[in-house]
Design an enzyme around this catalytic site. Structure first.
Site, PDB file in Angstrom:
ATOM      1  N   SER A 265       0.850  -1.194   0.000  1.00  0.00           N
ATOM      2  CA  SER A 265       0.000   0.000   0.000  1.00  0.00           C
ATOM      3  C   SER A 265       0.888   1.248   0.000  1.00  0.00           C
ATOM      4  O   SER A 265       0.581   2.237  -0.673  1.00  0.00           O
ATOM      5  CB  SER A 265      -0.946   0.004   1.202  1.00  0.00           C
TER       6      SER A 265
ATOM      7  N   ASP B 239       8.893  -3.175  -4.779  1.00  0.00           N
ATOM      8  CA  ASP B 239       7.488  -2.763  -4.623  1.00  0.00           C
ATOM      9  C   ASP B 239       7.153  -1.570  -5.519  1.00  0.00           C
ATOM     10  O   ASP B 239       6.126  -1.556  -6.201  1.00  0.00           O
ATOM     11  CB  ASP B 239       7.204  -2.403  -3.159  1.00  0.00           C
TER      12      ASP B 239
HETATM   13  C1  GLA Z   1       9.389  -5.622   1.288  1.00  0.00           C
HETATM   14  C2  GLA Z   1      10.348  -4.608   0.670  1.00  0.00           C
HETATM   15  C3  GLA Z   1      10.851  -5.098  -0.695  1.00  0.00           C
HETATM   16  C4  GLA Z   1      11.413  -6.517  -0.590  1.00  0.00           C
HETATM   17  C5  GLA Z   1      10.428  -7.436   0.139  1.00  0.00           C
HETATM   18  C6  GLA Z   1      11.015  -8.814   0.397  1.00  0.00           C
HETATM   19  O1  GLA Z   1       8.231  -5.712   0.517  1.00  0.00           O
HETATM   20  O2  GLA Z   1       9.701  -3.356   0.510  1.00  0.00           O
HETATM   21  O3  GLA Z   1      11.811  -4.201  -1.197  1.00  0.00           O
HETATM   22  O4  GLA Z   1      12.661  -6.513   0.032  1.00  0.00           O
HETATM   23  O5  GLA Z   1      10.015  -6.891   1.391  1.00  0.00           O
HETATM   24  O6  GLA Z   1      11.216  -9.494  -0.789  1.00  0.00           O
END
Ligand code: GLA
Length: 389
Positions: free
Chosen positions: A128, A173
């Site tokens: 989010s 993300d």
């Molecule tokens: C979170 C972080 C990502 C990644 C994941 C694990 O979502 O924001 O950058 O490291 O954990 O894969």
């Protein structure tokens, strides 16, 4: 999301004016495989979801940035200035961090009235926060004609989170939220940022996301602890064979070099990262060959490695995965995102979904005492303008 209703909320909040209201959207994401590899220069394989964050925005003449959301009561009014400071753990740090970063890169901002609205569960590990960052960056880029490439907006979103919000996340993300494409997953090399959009042909199989509904208490500090354990592994291995990150090592090379890592725990952390990269490559090959069963097996192995080597699962995620795997129509099931609570992602045959939801839900409630939520994921597009409304 009903944009007309959101427009009414906007007008009730800010009143009417001659200026246009612009609408934007950026999605959350689910990662199919490649976990805790992004900040190790490795491979990830996420896709954008059809739910995420909407933003309505209109310029004002008062040189004030006004932030409001339909999701929380907290609002903020921040005078336009050269730089901004963080406000506790308020949600407004995410958009303000993006604006701060853009201003550092020479954007000049005017006053804005903004209304955010998310249809994505907050704090559930479905990004989010990245969706708020990416919708903000996309809006600023368009409103002020900045002509920033999408990939650079992705990097700005990550910087905002690292430097302004103070969470040391990798790039996955923001990348998935910015670059997603309907019915495709994104195969990204996080070191080079080369990527490929892979069609998700799942014939009679759906992506089911299950939310543990566990509050992610220590998630950020544990996340940073894992990052430094990986740095430690690189440092010790580099004394014998210099490497910029763990993902440069194959599993065979790691076998030969692992005795140079002094701590058994750090050795397991590194083993997860290197084996996860290997699984991610094999999973994409399997998907390209139409071997969805093999893809599911690799998802299962990914979870087991996150549980045993990386230790980021916990009894809630493990229980959901164990229960999911007992359903004959489950192809594969694993935690997704950072872990320590949040969600699992499972591939489930369409005709087994009702059974999956009722049996996994019931047994999770019995064993853990929490009620899980289930979402059948639609894979959607990345951040975009909806239009002038
Ligand atoms: C979170 C972080 C990502 C990644 C994941 C694990 O979502 O924001 O950058 O490291 O954990 O894969």
């Amino acid at each position: 999301m009903n944009i007309d209703e959101l427009k009414n909320d906007f007008l009730n909040l800010y009143g009417s004016s001659d200026m246009e209201i612009h609408a934007y959207f950026a999605p959350g994401r689910v990662n199919l495989i490649g976990e805790h590899t992004d900040y190790n220069g490795g491979y990830v394989f996420p896709c954008a979801l059809s739910f995420g964050t909407y933003l309505l925005v209109r310029k004002n003449q008062e040189k004030v940035l006004r932030f409001a959301t339909t999701n929380f009561d907290h609002r903020a009014e921040v005078p336009v200035s050269q730089s901004y400071s963080k406000e506790g753990d308020a949600w407004t740090n995410y958009p303000l961090g993006v604006i701060d970063e853009l201003q550092k890169q020479s954007m000049s901002v005017e006053g804005l009235d903004m209304l955010y609205s998310g249809d994505i569960p907050n704090g559930a590990g479905l990004s989010s926060s990245a969706s708020i960052e990416m919708v903000t960056g996309t809006a600023m880029n368009d409103l002020f004609g900045l002509q920033i490439e999408k990939m650079d907006l992705v990097k700005i979103g990550q910087k905002a989170e690292n430097n302004f919000v103070g969470v040391n996340c990798g790039i996955m993300d923001q990348f998935a939220s910015g670059m997603g494409e309907k019915d495709h997953a994104l195969f990204l090399n996080c070191e080079t940022l080369d990527y490929e959009r892979v069609p998700l042909v799942l014939k009679g199989i759906r992506i089911v996301i299950t939310n543990t509904n566990l509050r992610r208490g220590l998630a950020d500090s544990k996340y940073n602890e894992r990052r430094s354990e990986c740095d430690k592994a690189v440092e010790e291995i580099s004394k014998v064979k210099p490497v910029p990150n763990l993902s440069r090592l194959s599993l065979n090379e790691f076998k030969e070099l692992s005795e140079n890592i002094s701590s058994e725990v750090v050795r397991r952390r590194a083993h997860h990262v290197i084996s996860e990269n290997d699984r991610t490559l094999r999973a994409i090959k399997a998907l390209n060959e139409g071997d969805i069963e093999a893809f599911g097996q690799l998802m299962n192995a990914s979870h087991d490695s996150l549980r045993d080597d990386y230790e980021v699962t916990g009894k809630e995620l493990d229980t959901l995965v164990d229960e999911a795997r007992k359903i004959p129509g489950t192809i594969g099931s694993r935690m997704t995102g950072a872990g320590f609570g949040g969600c699992t992602v499972s591939l489930v045959k369409e005709d087994a979904i009702d059974e999956f939801i009722s049996v996994v839900g019931e047994n999770y409630k019995k064993k853990i005492g929490l009620t899980a939520d289930f979402y059948i994921a639609e894979v959607g597009d990345g951040a975009k303008k909806i239009g002038v409304i």
